[in-house]
Design a protein around this motif. Sequence first.
Motif, PDB file in Angstrom:
ATOM      1  N   GLU A  59      44.178  29.104  52.870  1.00  0.00           N
ATOM      2  CA  GLU A  59      43.028  29.216  51.962  1.00  0.00           C
ATOM      3  C   GLU A  59      42.346  30.574  52.114  1.00  0.00           C
ATOM      4  OE1 GLU A  59      41.591  27.015  49.584  1.00  0.00           O
ATOM      5  OE2 GLU A  59      43.564  26.088  49.753  1.00  0.00           O
ATOM      6  N   ALA A  60      42.190  31.036  53.354  1.00  0.00           N
ATOM      7  CA  ALA A  60      41.578  32.351  53.593  1.00  0.00           C
ATOM      8  C   ALA A  60      42.442  33.467  53.018  1.00  0.00           C
ATOM      9  CB  ALA A  60      41.345  32.564  55.088  1.00  0.00           C
ATOM     10  N   LEU A  61      43.756  33.349  53.173  1.00  0.00           N
ATOM     11  CA  LEU A  61      44.663  34.364  52.624  1.00  0.00           C
ATOM     12  C   LEU A  61      44.630  34.358  51.097  1.00  0.00           C
ATOM     13  CD1 LEU A  61      47.673  33.949  55.064  1.00  0.00           C
ATOM     14  CD2 LEU A  61      46.116  35.904  54.922  1.00  0.00           C
ATOM     15  N   ALA A  62      44.525  33.174  50.500  1.00  0.00           N
ATOM     16  CA  ALA A  62      44.423  33.093  49.034  1.00  0.00           C
ATOM     17  C   ALA A  62      43.141  33.759  48.551  1.00  0.00           C
ATOM     18  CB  ALA A  62      44.479  31.633  48.575  1.00  0.00           C
ATOM     19  N   HIS A  63      42.053  33.528  49.270  1.00  0.00           N
ATOM     20  CA  HIS A  63      40.772  34.136  48.909  1.00  0.00           C
ATOM     21  C   HIS A  63      40.850  35.663  49.015  1.00  0.00           C
ATOM     22  CE1 HIS A  63      36.452  34.495  48.417  1.00  0.00           C
ATOM     23  NE2 HIS A  63      36.430  35.283  49.494  1.00  0.00           N
ATOM     24  N   ASP A  64      41.430  36.153  50.109  1.00  0.00           N
ATOM     25  CA  ASP A  64      41.579  37.591  50.298  1.00  0.00           C
ATOM     26  C   ASP A  64      42.452  38.205  49.196  1.00  0.00           C
ATOM     27  OD1 ASP A  64      41.321  40.074  52.001  1.00  0.00           O
ATOM     28  OD2 ASP A  64      43.505  39.820  52.007  1.00  0.00           O
ATOM     29  N   ALA A  65      43.536  37.524  48.870  1.00  0.00           N
ATOM     30  CA  ALA A  65      44.430  38.024  47.815  1.00  0.00           C
ATOM     31  C   ALA A  65      43.716  38.052  46.466  1.00  0.00           C
ATOM     32  CB  ALA A  65      45.694  37.162  47.735  1.00  0.00           C
ATOM     33  N   ALA A  66      42.887  37.056  46.213  1.00  0.00           N
ATOM     34  CA  ALA A  66      42.133  37.025  44.953  1.00  0.00           C
ATOM     35  C   ALA A  66      41.172  38.205  44.868  1.00  0.00           C
ATOM     36  CB  ALA A  66      41.377  35.704  44.828  1.00  0.00           C
ATOM     37  N   GLU A  67      40.508  38.517  45.981  1.00  0.00           N
ATOM     38  CA  GLU A  67      39.588  39.653  46.000  1.00  0.00           C
ATOM     39  C   GLU A  67      40.307  40.973  45.749  1.00  0.00           C
ATOM     40  OE1 GLU A  67      37.508  39.472  49.723  1.00  0.00           O
ATOM     41  OE2 GLU A  67      36.022  38.077  48.938  1.00  0.00           O
ATOM     42  N   ARG A  68      41.566  41.053  46.132  1.00  0.00           N
ATOM     43  CA  ARG A  68      42.362  42.265  45.937  1.00  0.00           C
ATOM     44  C   ARG A  68      43.087  42.292  44.592  1.00  0.00           C
ATOM     45  NH1 ARG A  68      43.463  44.650  51.260  1.00  0.00           N
ATOM     46  NH2 ARG A  68      42.485  43.346  52.820  1.00  0.00           N
ATOM     47  N   GLY A  69      42.988  41.182  43.852  1.00  0.00           N
ATOM     48  CA  GLY A  69      43.649  41.123  42.558  1.00  0.00           C
ATOM     49  C   GLY A  69      45.150  40.871  42.636  1.00  0.00           C
ATOM     50  N   TRP A  70      45.609  40.282  43.720  1.00  0.00           N
ATOM     51  CA  TRP A  70      47.032  40.013  43.921  1.00  0.00           C
ATOM     52  C   TRP A  70      47.344  38.589  43.462  1.00  0.00           C
ATOM     53  CZ3 TRP A  70      47.225  41.932  49.684  1.00  0.00           C
ATOM     54  CH2 TRP A  70      47.024  43.311  49.710  1.00  0.00           C
ATOM     55  N   ASP A  71      47.471  38.396  42.171  1.00  0.00           N
ATOM     56  CA  ASP A  71      47.616  37.066  41.593  1.00  0.00           C
ATOM     57  C   ASP A  71      48.809  36.287  42.136  1.00  0.00           C
ATOM     58  OD1 ASP A  71      45.371  37.586  40.071  1.00  0.00           O
ATOM     59  OD2 ASP A  71      46.518  38.236  38.325  1.00  0.00           O
ATOM     60  N   ARG A  72      49.931  36.948  42.320  1.00  0.00           N
ATOM     61  CA  ARG A  72      51.123  36.256  42.815  1.00  0.00           C
ATOM     62  C   ARG A  72      50.921  35.751  44.242  1.00  0.00           C
ATOM     63  NH1 ARG A  72      54.325  32.905  43.271  1.00  0.00           N
ATOM     64  NH2 ARG A  72      56.541  33.171  43.590  1.00  0.00           N
ATOM     65  N   GLU A  73      50.242  36.531  45.076  1.00  0.00           N
ATOM     66  CA  GLU A  73      49.951  36.103  46.440  1.00  0.00           C
ATOM     67  C   GLU A  73      48.951  34.947  46.455  1.00  0.00           C
ATOM     68  OE1 GLU A  73      51.150  37.206  49.776  1.00  0.00           O
ATOM     69  OE2 GLU A  73      52.657  37.397  48.215  1.00  0.00           O
ATOM     70  N   VAL A  74      47.986  34.982  45.544  1.00  0.00           N
ATOM     71  CA  VAL A  74      47.045  33.861  45.427  1.00  0.00           C
ATOM     72  C   VAL A  74      47.828  32.581  45.152  1.00  0.00           C
ATOM     73  CG1 VAL A  74      45.179  32.858  44.048  1.00  0.00           C
ATOM     74  CG2 VAL A  74      45.115  35.294  44.642  1.00  0.00           C
ATOM     75  N   GLU A  75      48.717  32.648  44.177  1.00  0.00           N
ATOM     76  CA  GLU A  75      49.520  31.480  43.808  1.00  0.00           C
ATOM     77  C   GLU A  75      50.364  30.990  44.995  1.00  0.00           C
ATOM     78  OE1 GLU A  75      53.134  30.229  40.770  1.00  0.00           O
ATOM     79  OE2 GLU A  75      52.227  32.216  40.609  1.00  0.00           O
TER      80      GLU A  75
END
Length: 106
Positions: A59-75
Motif C-alpha cells: 500500500e505504501a509503495l502504491a501511494h509513493d508510485a501514485a505521487e510520482r505518476g507511475w500508473d503501472r506501478e500503482v496498478e
Amino acid sequence: MISASPFKTNFFKTELELGRCLRLPAEGPCECDLYLTCAKFVTTPEYAPRLRALREVEEALAHDAAERGWDREVERHRCISERIERLLVDLSQPINAEAEEGGSSA
C-alpha cells in the motif's frame, strides 16, 4: 490399510516466505518466486501477521508510485495488496493489524 493422508505423502511441500507450494511429485519441487499468483500456493493463519505487514508495504509503495505518476506501478502494487487481502479473507483473518488487536470499534 494406509494411515498417512495423501496430503502428507503425495505432494512436494516447498516452504515459502508466506506459506507453502503444493505440487505433485511429477511436477517436481517449486522453483517459482511468484507465489502470490501461483494456483498451487497455500498459506495458513500463522502467516497472517506477515501477510498484513507485506500488504502495508505494498500500500505504501502504491501511494509513493501514485505521487510520482507511475500508473503501472500503482496498478502492480495494488494488485498485490488485493491478492493479500483475498488470502486473509480466505483464512478468516482480519485485514488490518488494528482489527486483529481489537483496536477497531463500532
